[in-house]
Design an enzyme around this catalytic site. Structure first.
Site, PDB file in Angstrom:
ATOM      1  N   ASN A   9       1.076  -0.952  -0.134  1.00  0.00           N
ATOM      2  CA  ASN A   9       0.346   0.105  -0.063  1.00  0.00           C
ATOM      3  C   ASN A   9       0.672   1.112   0.042  1.00  0.00           C
ATOM      4  O   ASN A   9       1.681   1.470   0.592  1.00  0.00           O
ATOM      5  CB  ASN A   9      -0.777   0.185   0.997  1.00  0.00           C
ATOM      6  CG  ASN A   9      -1.243   1.457   1.439  1.00  0.00           C
ATOM      7  OD1 ASN A   9      -1.718   2.249   0.532  1.00  0.00           O
ATOM      8  ND2 ASN A   9      -1.884   1.565   2.501  1.00  0.00           N
ATOM      9  N   TRP A  10       0.880   1.934  -1.252  1.00  0.00           N
ATOM     10  CA  TRP A  10       2.191   2.485  -1.023  1.00  0.00           C
ATOM     11  C   TRP A  10       0.834   4.079  -0.526  1.00  0.00           C
ATOM     12  O   TRP A  10       2.216   5.268  -0.242  1.00  0.00           O
ATOM     13  CB  TRP A  10       2.190   3.671  -2.970  1.00  0.00           C
ATOM     14  CG  TRP A  10       2.909   1.942  -3.749  1.00  0.00           C
ATOM     15  CD1 TRP A  10       3.400   1.347  -2.468  1.00  0.00           C
ATOM     16  CD2 TRP A  10       3.215   2.819  -4.730  1.00  0.00           C
ATOM     17  NE1 TRP A  10       4.040   0.177  -3.983  1.00  0.00           N
ATOM     18  CE2 TRP A  10       3.916   0.902  -5.119  1.00  0.00           C
ATOM     19  CE3 TRP A  10       3.132   3.170  -5.953  1.00  0.00           C
ATOM     20  CZ2 TRP A  10       4.293   1.505  -6.986  1.00  0.00           C
ATOM     21  CZ3 TRP A  10       3.745   3.265  -7.556  1.00  0.00           C
ATOM     22  CH2 TRP A  10       4.458   2.247  -7.366  1.00  0.00           C
ATOM     23  N   LYS A  11      -0.256   4.389   0.145  1.00  0.00           N
ATOM     24  CA  LYS A  11      -0.770   5.444   0.873  1.00  0.00           C
ATOM     25  C   LYS A  11      -0.136   6.764  -0.388  1.00  0.00           C
ATOM     26  O   LYS A  11      -0.165   6.634  -1.203  1.00  0.00           O
ATOM     27  CB  LYS A  11      -0.307   5.471   2.045  1.00  0.00           C
ATOM     28  CG  LYS A  11      -0.150   4.493   2.938  1.00  0.00           C
ATOM     29  CD  LYS A  11       0.167   4.628   4.067  1.00  0.00           C
ATOM     30  CE  LYS A  11       0.221   3.140   4.921  1.00  0.00           C
ATOM     31  NZ  LYS A  11      -0.243   3.502   6.590  1.00  0.00           N
ATOM     32  N   HIS A  95      -9.492   1.002   4.865  1.00  0.00           N
ATOM     33  CA  HIS A  95      -8.506   1.527   5.965  1.00  0.00           C
ATOM     34  C   HIS A  95      -8.513   2.410   6.639  1.00  0.00           C
ATOM     35  O   HIS A  95      -8.896   3.166   6.558  1.00  0.00           O
ATOM     36  CB  HIS A  95      -7.460   1.696   4.167  1.00  0.00           C
ATOM     37  CG  HIS A  95      -5.840   1.487   5.313  1.00  0.00           C
ATOM     38  ND1 HIS A  95      -5.874   2.913   6.046  1.00  0.00           N
ATOM     39  CD2 HIS A  95      -4.829   1.341   4.998  1.00  0.00           C
ATOM     40  CE1 HIS A  95      -4.197   2.558   6.477  1.00  0.00           C
ATOM     41  NE2 HIS A  95      -3.866   1.667   5.658  1.00  0.00           N
ATOM     42  N   GLU A  97      -6.985   4.826   8.281  1.00  0.00           N
ATOM     43  CA  GLU A  97      -6.915   5.916   7.900  1.00  0.00           C
ATOM     44  C   GLU A  97      -8.148   6.648   7.021  1.00  0.00           C
ATOM     45  O   GLU A  97      -8.145   7.682   6.691  1.00  0.00           O
ATOM     46  CB  GLU A  97      -5.402   6.025   6.746  1.00  0.00           C
ATOM     47  CG  GLU A  97      -4.469   5.574   7.492  1.00  0.00           C
ATOM     48  CD  GLU A  97      -2.900   5.871   7.097  1.00  0.00           C
ATOM     49  OE1 GLU A  97      -3.259   5.933   5.086  1.00  0.00           O
ATOM     50  OE2 GLU A  97      -1.954   5.131   7.487  1.00  0.00           O
ATOM     51  N   GLU A 167      -5.526  -4.570  10.921  1.00  0.00           N
ATOM     52  CA  GLU A 167      -3.713  -3.852  10.765  1.00  0.00           C
ATOM     53  C   GLU A 167      -4.649  -3.042  11.550  1.00  0.00           C
ATOM     54  O   GLU A 167      -5.261  -2.563  12.522  1.00  0.00           O
ATOM     55  CB  GLU A 167      -4.164  -2.817   9.405  1.00  0.00           C
ATOM     56  CG  GLU A 167      -3.865  -3.014   8.235  1.00  0.00           C
ATOM     57  CD  GLU A 167      -2.980  -2.204   7.309  1.00  0.00           C
ATOM     58  OE1 GLU A 167      -2.092  -2.497   7.019  1.00  0.00           O
ATOM     59  OE2 GLU A 167      -3.862  -1.499   7.075  1.00  0.00           O
ATOM     60  N   GLY A 173       1.861   2.504  10.796  1.00  0.00           N
ATOM     61  CA  GLY A 173       3.577   3.600  10.506  1.00  0.00           C
ATOM     62  C   GLY A 173       4.398   4.067  12.132  1.00  0.00           C
ATOM     63  O   GLY A 173       4.745   4.673  11.905  1.00  0.00           O
ATOM     64  N   SER A 212       3.452  -2.352  10.413  1.00  0.00           N
ATOM     65  CA  SER A 212       4.215  -1.695  10.401  1.00  0.00           C
ATOM     66  C   SER A 212       5.977  -2.757   9.873  1.00  0.00           C
ATOM     67  O   SER A 212       6.502  -3.493  10.517  1.00  0.00           O
ATOM     68  CB  SER A 212       5.089  -1.689  12.160  1.00  0.00           C
ATOM     69  OG  SER A 212       5.116  -0.402  12.280  1.00  0.00           O
ATOM     70  N   GLY A 233       3.431  -1.433   4.061  1.00  0.00           N
ATOM     71  CA  GLY A 233       3.182   0.476   4.271  1.00  0.00           C
ATOM     72  C   GLY A 233       4.383   0.590   3.205  1.00  0.00           C
ATOM     73  O   GLY A 233       4.791   0.591   2.802  1.00  0.00           O
ATOM     74  N   GLY A 234       5.162   1.413   4.699  1.00  0.00           N
ATOM     75  CA  GLY A 234       5.649   1.649   4.133  1.00  0.00           C
ATOM     76  C   GLY A 234       7.549   1.893   3.540  1.00  0.00           C
ATOM     77  O   GLY A 234       7.964   1.481   2.350  1.00  0.00           O
TER      78      GLY A 234
HETATM   79  P1  13P Z   1       2.923   0.219   6.912  1.00  0.00           P
HETATM   80  O1  13P Z   1       3.394  -1.199   6.743  1.00  0.00           O
HETATM   81  O2  13P Z   1       4.005   1.857   7.482  1.00  0.00           O
HETATM   82  O3  13P Z   1       2.732   0.508   9.292  1.00  0.00           O
HETATM   83  O4  13P Z   1       1.587   0.392   6.734  1.00  0.00           O
HETATM   84  C1  13P Z   1       0.489  -0.686   7.054  1.00  0.00           C
HETATM   85  C2  13P Z   1      -0.160   0.234   6.754  1.00  0.00           C
HETATM   86  O5  13P Z   1      -1.420   1.197   7.117  1.00  0.00           O
HETATM   87  C3  13P Z   1      -0.129  -0.742   4.787  1.00  0.00           C
HETATM   88  O6  13P Z   1      -2.020  -0.097   4.695  1.00  0.00           O
END
Ligand code: 13P
Length: 253
Positions: A9-11, A95, A97, A167, A173, A212, A233-234
């Site tokens: 997930n590149w966000k 998600h 967010e 999640e 994050g 994470s 994510g990251g």
């Molecule tokens: P991180 O891996 O950056 O913690 O993000 C997880 C996430 O929200 C994937 O959708």
């Protein structure tokens, strides 16, 4: 036996040039990893770029959100049909967010889930508790409520065409990964809850862990019996990390 799936997930990150570099490096790095479906989910403007770059590769692609309505007068919306038009196979739905920053309710998430299915996309339905909810002992109640909203709207059988991602919000994050045992406990709760109404759906549905995940923590998480891969994510923005996480999902030969 369930296959493994790892989705990046590149966000809200990237640009045309950095995406191109990342994709050109990912194609050989991930091609193909036996027994693992690898997916990248980019912001809407870059879906055409994903389609151009990844068509014919072993990497599937998807979006991070969609509109809960069919095409029409919804300024700024992006419909499930549009995502399908750009070759998306997956779309992230609900998600944390989207829920916390953009005010998406369980009801909106349920509508989005249904829209994804209608267009033939595989929704990756995200559920998870905040730190406050975990500390107050309502993790299971929270996850159950989020799942039940979707089941009430679309029926439990539709989860056979979906993926679930657990999640925990406190792990996203933050660098604070859930321990494999903590994650497994919630994954088992989800699967058992589904099994109470439909054993076949419960046995087949992929349940990803997100929060994470790094190359260093992936293998231990993916070794747990109810963890079928990850939503990353990251670390999905770093070729070596993402490739190592995808490889960590490979079933032992
Ligand atoms: P991180 O891996 O950056 O913690 O993000 C997880 C996430 O929200 C994937 O959708």
């Amino acid at each position: 036996m369930r296959v493994k799936l790892v989705a990046g997930n590149w966000k809200m990150n990237g640009n045309l040039a950095s995406n191109q570099a990342l994709l050109q490096a990912l194609i050989p790095a991930l091609s193909p990893i036996a027994g693992v479906e690898c997916v990248v989910c980019a912001p809407f403007p870059y879906l055409f770029q994903l389609q151009q770059a990844l068509h014919g590769s072993s990497i599937a692609w998807g979006a991070q959100d969609l509109c809960q309505f069919d095409n029409g007068a919804y300024t700024g919306g992006v419909s499930a049909a549009m995502l399908a038009d750009f070759g998306c196979r997956y779309v992230i739905v609900g998600h944390s967010e989207r829920r916390s920053v953009f005010g998406e309710t369980d009801k909106i998430v349920a509508l989005k889930f249904a829209q994804a299915l209608k267009a033939g996309l595989t929704p990756i339905l995200c559920v998870g508790e905040t730190l406050g909810e975990r500390d107050s002992g309502v993790t299971e109640m929270t996850v159950a409520r989020q799942l039940d909203a979707v089941i009430a709207h679309s029926g439990v059988k539709t989860l056979a065409q979906a993926v679930i991602a657990y999640e925990p919000v406190w792990a996203i994050g933050t660098g604070k990964t859930a321990t494999p045992a903590q994650a497994q406990a919630v994954h088992a709760f989800i699967r058992n809850r589904l099994a109470a109404t439909d054993a076949a759906v419960a046995g087949g549905v992929l349940i990803l862990y997100g929060g994470s995940v790094k190359a260093a923590s992936a293998a231990q998480l993916f070794a747990m019996p109810d963890i079928d891969g990850g939503l990353i994510g990251g670390a999905s923005l770093i070729v070596g990390e993402f490739a190592a996480i995808c490889r960590a999902a490979q079933p032992a030969a």
